[in-house]
Design an enzyme around this catalytic site. Sequence first.
Site, PDB file in Angstrom:
ATOM      1  N   LYS A 110      35.078 -12.963  24.681  1.00 23.36           N
ATOM      2  CA  LYS A 110      34.002 -12.341  23.908  1.00 23.36           C
ATOM      3  C   LYS A 110      33.335 -11.206  24.674  1.00 23.36           C
ATOM      4  CE  LYS A 110      34.432 -15.695  20.841  1.00 23.36           C
ATOM      5  NZ  LYS A 110      34.636 -15.599  19.415  1.00 23.36           N
TER       6      LYS A 110
HETATM    7  C1  LIG Z   1      37.517 -19.575  23.968  1.00 23.67           C
HETATM    8  C2  LIG Z   1      37.793 -19.228  22.545  1.00 23.67           C
HETATM    9  N1  LIG Z   1      39.068 -19.144  22.147  1.00 23.67           N
HETATM   10  C3  LIG Z   1      39.384 -18.830  20.890  1.00 23.67           C
HETATM   11  C4  LIG Z   1      38.413 -18.585  19.937  1.00 23.67           C
HETATM   12  C5  LIG Z   1      38.847 -18.202  18.562  1.00 23.67           C
HETATM   13  O1  LIG Z   1      38.594 -16.827  18.325  1.00 23.67           O
HETATM   14  P1  LIG Z   1      38.258 -16.337  16.865  1.00 23.67           P
HETATM   15  O2  LIG Z   1      37.000 -17.005  16.464  1.00 23.67           O
HETATM   16  O3  LIG Z   1      38.065 -14.868  17.017  1.00 23.67           O
HETATM   17  O4  LIG Z   1      39.384 -16.729  16.019  1.00 23.67           O
HETATM   18  C6  LIG Z   1      37.070 -18.677  20.299  1.00 23.67           C
HETATM   19  C7  LIG Z   1      35.976 -18.494  19.316  1.00 23.67           C
HETATM   20  O5  LIG Z   1      36.126 -18.700  18.157  1.00 23.67           O
HETATM   21  C8  LIG Z   1      36.747 -18.981  21.640  1.00 23.67           C
HETATM   22  O6  LIG Z   1      35.484 -18.996  22.042  1.00 23.67           O
HETATM   23  N1  LIG Z   2      34.134 -19.039  19.028  1.00 15.82           N
HETATM   24  C1  LIG Z   2      33.019 -18.295  18.640  1.00 15.82           C
HETATM   25  C2  LIG Z   2      32.577 -18.491  17.238  1.00 15.82           C
HETATM   26  C3  LIG Z   2      31.789 -17.283  16.766  1.00 15.82           C
HETATM   27  O1  LIG Z   2      32.672 -16.417  16.280  1.00 15.82           O
HETATM   28  P1  LIG Z   2      32.568 -14.833  16.285  1.00 15.82           P
HETATM   29  O2  LIG Z   2      33.849 -14.487  15.670  1.00 15.82           O
HETATM   30  O3  LIG Z   2      31.425 -14.444  15.443  1.00 15.82           O
HETATM   31  O4  LIG Z   2      32.420 -14.403  17.682  1.00 15.82           O
HETATM   32  C4  LIG Z   2      31.926 -18.618  19.650  1.00 15.82           C
HETATM   33  O5  LIG Z   2      32.281 -18.890  20.777  1.00 15.82           O
HETATM   34  O6  LIG Z   2      30.769 -18.620  19.340  1.00 15.82           O
END
Ligand SMILES: Cc1ncc(COP(=O)(O)O)c(C=O)c1O
Ligand SMILES: N[C@@H](CCOP(=O)(O)O)C(=O)O
Length: 463
Positions: A110
């Site tokens: 993120k």
């Molecule tokens: C460590 C981790 N891996 C995978 C995901 C999945 O990513 P996305 O929500 O963009 O599908 C998330 C959050 O959702 C995450 O925090």
């Molecule tokens: N896995 C995410 C969930 C939030 O999703 P986002 O697509 O809005 O970033 C988290 O870690 O919070």
Amino acid sequence: MRYISTRGGIEPISFKQAVMMGLARDGGLLLPERLPSIDRTKLESWRNLPYQYLAREVLELFIDDIDRLDLEVLVENSYASFRHPQVTPIRKVGDLFILELFHGPTLAFKDVALQLLGNLFEYQLKESGSFMNIIGATSGDTGSAAIYGVRGKKGINIFILHPHGRTSRIQALQMTTVLDENVFNIAIRGTFDDGQAIVKELFGDLEFKDQYHLGAINSINWARVLAQVVYYVYAYIKLWRNGMDSVDFSVPTGNFGDIFAGYVAKHLLPEGCINRLILATNENDILSRFVNQGDYSKSTVRPTFSPSMDIQIASNFERYLYYLRGEDPEQVRRDMETFARDGRLDFSGLRDQVARDFVSRRVSEEETIETIADVHREHGYLLDPHTAVGVRAARELGGERPVVCLATAHPAKFGDAVKKAIGTEPELPPPLADLESRESRCEILDADTEKVRNFIREHALRG
Ligand SMILES: Cc1ncc(COP(=O)(O)O)c(C=O)c1O
Ligand SMILES: N[C@@H](CCOP(=O)(O)O)C(=O)O
């Protein structure tokens, strides 16, 4: 480049407006009015670019209202906080390529987007002399990455909702130990889906949104998805330079943001560069059921070893739906209304089309732990449980082409799962080492929009 809503209810807007709007004012999600693509000559010219330069090139295909030099500085500043010079390096682990996305300040993918988004907000607020109140929901990683993206920034307050007791302990501490005056953590008694629904409801109240200048850090915000497109292109180019013309990506998926960035990258690169996108879910498998059976139906959220993916209502699914429905916003709006009413949509008639975009595998709890243990034993490499979900799917579904597995978090964030797999918890790297001893601050509230709204009113910045 102009931006439109998946539900067709707004006039096209610029990139900067899209960043500030977050959720489209008609309740839909913003998308570029056309998905750009590059030819092989352009790809050749990107061949040797370091991450930051490549990022600027990719972003410029989507942004035409930020000066080139300003964009360069924004990108430079955003990745200066990463601990690896390549920002998102790749490692070969057995037959697979692991794209390490966890070298940013909070040790999850993120950071790649949220460092940039924090700087984009600051840049625009400086221009306008205004302020904003950010509201976001997290299942564990987005929250701390967003907080680190804007902590201490002038003119910004941030309110992050996380599901009380459903993140890992380290994830919760990463958020609640940030004591800057502009940071407010709210633990809600509910799931991530409840939190995301509250955020969308507050954004849907246009009077509240305008009065408090609400900003979105979730992947609701187009800039989030856009920044993530870059590492797919970067990874592809690295493998291509080593003689691999066509590759698959395996993506552990929850809110559909990361894999949607892959979908945009696949469209951006010349035909065939990205072959397949492998969509890997944990036991919260609505997206796997969608790809494999055409069944997009909500069930209850189960806690798993990969808590950040404990999601049933995948926000960015609506962005993909827009393309699946032939760019027909009316149909998307009807679908979203049906889903809100019935909790299910039937896509069995579109399975062939979906299969051209994704293959998918649901990975069980046992398989997740087994994969962490196997990869550690075979290669001495430690996966976090989310990455393990993607690696397992890649092992099961990988074909003749090289597979790049997105490593979305550092294993130290999920000590319990790792301990279950290999018998010991991983050592905490420096950014996490003293978390337990730090003071922390957090408000606990019911998953109730009015309660959250009142809390925000009390603590929000005002004009
Ligand atoms: C460590 C981790 N891996 C995978 C995901 C999945 O990513 P996305 O929500 O963009 O599908 C998330 C959050 O959702 C995450 O925090
Ligand atoms: N896995 C995410 C969930 C939030 O999703 P986002 O697509 O809005 O970033 C988290 O870690 O919070």
